[in-house]
Design a protein around this motif. Structure first.
Motif, mmCIF file in Angstrom:
data_model
loop_
_atom_site.group_PDB
_atom_site.id
_atom_site.type_symbol
_atom_site.label_atom_id
_atom_site.label_comp_id
_atom_site.label_asym_id
_atom_site.label_seq_id
_atom_site.Cartn_x
_atom_site.Cartn_y
_atom_site.Cartn_z
ATOM 1 N N UNK A 1 0.825 -1.204 0.000
ATOM 2 C CA UNK A 1 0.000 0.000 0.000
ATOM 3 C C UNK A 1 0.861 1.257 0.000
ATOM 4 N N UNK A 2 2.019 1.207 0.649
ATOM 5 C CA UNK A 2 2.940 2.346 0.617
ATOM 6 C C UNK A 2 3.464 2.578 -0.792
ATOM 7 N N UNK B 1 -6.731 1.748 4.903
ATOM 8 C CA UNK B 1 -5.443 2.185 5.451
ATOM 9 C C UNK B 1 -5.279 3.701 5.399
ATOM 10 N N UNK B 2 -5.716 4.317 4.300
ATOM 11 C CA UNK B 2 -5.493 5.755 4.103
ATOM 12 C C UNK B 2 -6.729 6.625 4.339
ATOM 13 N N UNK B 3 -7.891 5.986 4.529
ATOM 14 C CA UNK B 3 -9.095 6.758 4.820
ATOM 15 C C UNK B 3 -9.754 7.379 3.606
ATOM 16 N N UNK C 1 -8.881 -1.379 -3.789
ATOM 17 C CA UNK C 1 -9.573 -0.156 -3.370
ATOM 18 C C UNK C 1 -9.990 -0.230 -1.908
ATOM 19 N N UNK C 2 -10.529 -1.389 -1.502
ATOM 20 C CA UNK C 2 -10.958 -1.549 -0.104
ATOM 21 C C UNK C 2 -9.780 -1.446 0.851
ATOM 22 N N UNK C 3 -8.695 -2.159 0.532
ATOM 23 C CA UNK C 3 -7.518 -2.146 1.409
ATOM 24 C C UNK C 3 -6.918 -0.749 1.496
ATOM 25 N N UNK D 1 -2.192 11.974 3.705
ATOM 26 C CA UNK D 1 -1.804 11.391 4.998
ATOM 27 C C UNK D 1 -0.405 10.792 4.923
ATOM 28 N N UNK D 2 0.358 10.967 5.985
ATOM 29 C CA UNK D 2 1.725 10.434 5.987
ATOM 30 C C UNK D 2 1.701 9.053 6.644
ATOM 31 N N UNK D 3 1.019 8.094 6.007
ATOM 32 C CA UNK D 3 0.935 6.730 6.509
ATOM 33 C C UNK D 3 1.788 5.829 5.631
#
Length: 300
Positions: A61-62, A97-99, A91-93, A112-114
């Motif tokens: 995801x990153x 994770x990122x909102x 898309x769901x994942x 977001x810095x995730x």
């Protein structure tokens, strides 16, 4: 023969990074590390700090987030390139994770810095500071009735939830609801029902009972076969440092004892035994029971 666990796990971390676009499985990574799948799952968790498949998911995801910002590639192409078989599951994942969805993330002004950083192991990370007493025993089959907590070994969730669970158990005298315990002053904190994909497992607080004892409503009954256990006694600690002492002992078992023991975790169950040594505010100790099996020697 001593194994350098950090080298074994770092080898798989490097492989993950180089193969995020390929299908990655726990079994394949375990073979690369020369461990059984469950033992690899547990070692990875203690050395890296989260379950292996959760780490893989976050790294993918990153990479996806960075590509959304740094390229004009289609979302569906990014999803497939990073090992997601279905556009919808990506898309769901991503949104979980990122909102926000990948398209919303790409078009947002602030992001977001995730970004989940790549893990590198420090081979001197767990040196010194603690001594442990250990013995090998064969424990007969046993049966337990108690209370279940479903938790995860991701982001330290279990290290926060389990102490609260114990506090609730003690404050409400829940042990009194367990029928006819075999050992009045012994309670077990037991980990079982592991999901190596999500990092979820059941933590159970209970007491040993006779086989077939009926569990009252709201409690669980479980049975476990005879197994060989490595039993570790935690160092004496004050009430204030007791939880930290237990958690540090778990880490040291996997980072220091297992590598040169010739044993692996057999994946069935593990538990902590609490008895009279826990009473009072000082010199508190418990025993940690980990089921073990002799490590198979791979013939090349």
């Amino acid at each position: 023969m001593e194994m350098d666990y950090e080298v074994c796990i770092q080898r798989t971390l490097d492989y993950i990074e180089e193969n995020l676009h390929e299908r990655i499985t726990l079994e394949g990574l375990a073979e690369l590390a020369c461990f059984s799948p469950f033992h690899y799952h547990r070692v990875f968790q203690f050395l890296v700090g989260e379950s292996v498949m959760e780490y893989v998911r976050k790294r993918r995801l990153t990479h996806a987030a960075l590509r959304l910002l740094q390229s004009e590639d289609k979302v569906v192409d990014i999803a497939f390139d990073l090992g997601f078989q279905y556009h919808e599951s990506f898309n769901r994942a991503f949104k979980k994770y990122y909102g926000r969805s990948p398209r919303e993330y790409r078009s947002a002004i602030v992001h977001p810095i995730s970004l989940h950083q790549r893990a590198y192991l420090n081979i001197n990370r767990y040196t010194g500071g603690m001594n442990m007493d250990m013995k090998l025993i064969k424990k007969p089959a046993f049966h337990i009735i108690g209370y279940d907590l479903k938790t995860r070994n991701t982001d330290g969730e279990n290290n926060r939830e389990v102490p609260k669970f114990w506090q609730h158990y003690i404050q409400n005298n829940l042990g009194a609801q367990i029928p006819n315990p075999l050992h009045q002053n012994q309670e077990l904190g037991l980990c079982t029902d592991y999901n190596t994909t999500t990092g979820e497992f059941v933590y159970m607080i209970g007491m040993e009972v006779a086989e077939g004892t009926q569990a009252p409503e709201g409690l669980s009954y479980r049975s476990f076969p005879e197994m060989e256990y490595a039993v570790f006694t935690t160092p004496k600690a004050s009430e204030e440092n007791f939880t930290q002492s237990i958690q540090q002992t778990w880490v040291k078992i996997f980072s220091k004892w297992f590598p040169d023991s010739g044993y692996e975790h057999n994946g069935k169950v593990e538990f902590e035994l609490y008895d009279e040594r826990c009473y009072g505010k000082d010199n508190k100790q418990i025993d940690i029971y980990i089921p073990v099996v002799k490590k198979a020697v791979k013939v090349k």
